[in-house]
Design a protein around this motif. Sequence first.
Motif, PDB file in Angstrom:
ATOM      1  N   ALA A  30      15.971  14.416  13.457  1.00 49.52           N
ATOM      2  CA  ALA A  30      15.228  15.062  12.372  1.00 49.52           C
ATOM      3  C   ALA A  30      15.494  14.371  11.035  1.00 49.52           C
ATOM      4  N   GLY A  31      16.738  13.958  10.806  1.00 53.88           N
ATOM      5  CA  GLY A  31      17.055  13.252   9.561  1.00 53.88           C
ATOM      6  C   GLY A  31      16.336  11.918   9.461  1.00 53.88           C
ATOM      7  N   ASP A  78       9.178   9.610   7.125  1.00 55.83           N
ATOM      8  CA  ASP A  78       7.826  10.099   6.835  1.00 55.83           C
ATOM      9  C   ASP A  78       7.616  10.460   5.367  1.00 55.83           C
ATOM     10  N   LEU A  91      19.938  11.451   3.891  1.00 53.78           N
ATOM     11  CA  LEU A  91      20.165  10.882   5.218  1.00 53.78           C
ATOM     12  C   LEU A  91      21.649  10.636   5.445  1.00 53.78           C
ATOM     13  N   SER A 147       8.990  12.912   3.561  1.00 55.94           N
ATOM     14  CA  SER A 147       9.101  14.312   3.155  1.00 55.94           C
ATOM     15  C   SER A 147      10.272  14.543   2.198  1.00 55.94           C
ATOM     16  N   TRP A 148      11.231  13.611   2.159  1.00 54.44           N
ATOM     17  CA  TRP A 148      12.336  13.717   1.215  1.00 54.44           C
ATOM     18  C   TRP A 148      12.059  12.937  -0.060  1.00 54.44           C
ATOM     19  N   VAL A 188      13.527  11.052  11.049  1.00 58.41           N
ATOM     20  CA  VAL A 188      12.088  11.319  10.914  1.00 58.41           C
ATOM     21  C   VAL A 188      11.756  11.769   9.500  1.00 58.41           C
ATOM     22  N   ASP A 189      12.572  12.676   8.944  1.00 53.92           N
ATOM     23  CA  ASP A 189      12.311  13.166   7.590  1.00 53.92           C
ATOM     24  C   ASP A 189      12.427  12.060   6.549  1.00 53.92           C
ATOM     25  N   SER A 190      13.358  11.135   6.741  1.00 50.96           N
ATOM     26  CA  SER A 190      13.502  10.054   5.762  1.00 50.96           C
ATOM     27  C   SER A 190      12.391   9.021   5.899  1.00 50.96           C
ATOM     28  N   ALA A 193      15.895   9.845  -0.635  1.00 55.14           N
ATOM     29  CA  ALA A 193      16.102  10.153   0.776  1.00 55.14           C
ATOM     30  C   ALA A 193      17.434   9.626   1.294  1.00 55.14           C
ATOM     31  N   ARG A 236      23.218  13.859   6.294  1.00 55.07           N
ATOM     32  CA  ARG A 236      22.877  14.242   7.666  1.00 55.07           C
ATOM     33  C   ARG A 236      23.689  13.440   8.677  1.00 55.07           C
TER      34      ARG A 236
END
Length: 196
Positions: free
Chosen positions: A91-92, A98, A111, A100-101, A94-96, A107, A114
């Motif tokens: 999830a970390g 895409d 990350l 979203s952070w 993917v979030d960094s 980010a 995480r």
Amino acid sequence: MRRGRVPRDRLRDSGTMTAMPGSGDDHRTETAAGQPASAASSPADSPGASSGWRAVPGVSRSIWFLERMQDVVTVAVGIVLIALAAVLLIAGIVDSLDGSWGAISAAAPLLLDRVLLVVILVEIVYTVVLSLRAHRLAAQPFIVVGLIAVIRRILFVLAPGSHITASTSELALLIAMVAVFVAGLIAISRFEKGDE
């Protein structure tokens, strides 16, 4: 190996053979004639056999069952922690990636936070594995987890773009905690070397 010949590691000075214990097996001995040692020797020969909880079959079975259930629960905890670490890491990432952070500069600290949390979870799993192998808790992995947690907090507070602020006294306390954890690791490693 020829028939009738006993390997050297199974012989004892008393003339009894000892079965090689597996994990969780109790150490039972047999005489050379094949009879269990408890039948061949008197109760006075075996220490603790005539008194205490080992003499009661129901209690020893209950203890055996509780030890096995403890192992099952410990394995389940280890599996849950590994799954949680994998989910957090994926999830970390993917979030960094895409966005979203936000930008990469925003980010990166998230990350890093995480990833350090995943390292903490992996260290806890290592502690669980040690507990399964030795059936005792080792202090060193707990100190490592505490040290990583404090360093994680320091890095997250001091990271550029972090919205978390810390007072000077809090930073001083965190640095003191790092010193105490490192001193604890050194003391434990010297203590363990002294035991060997």
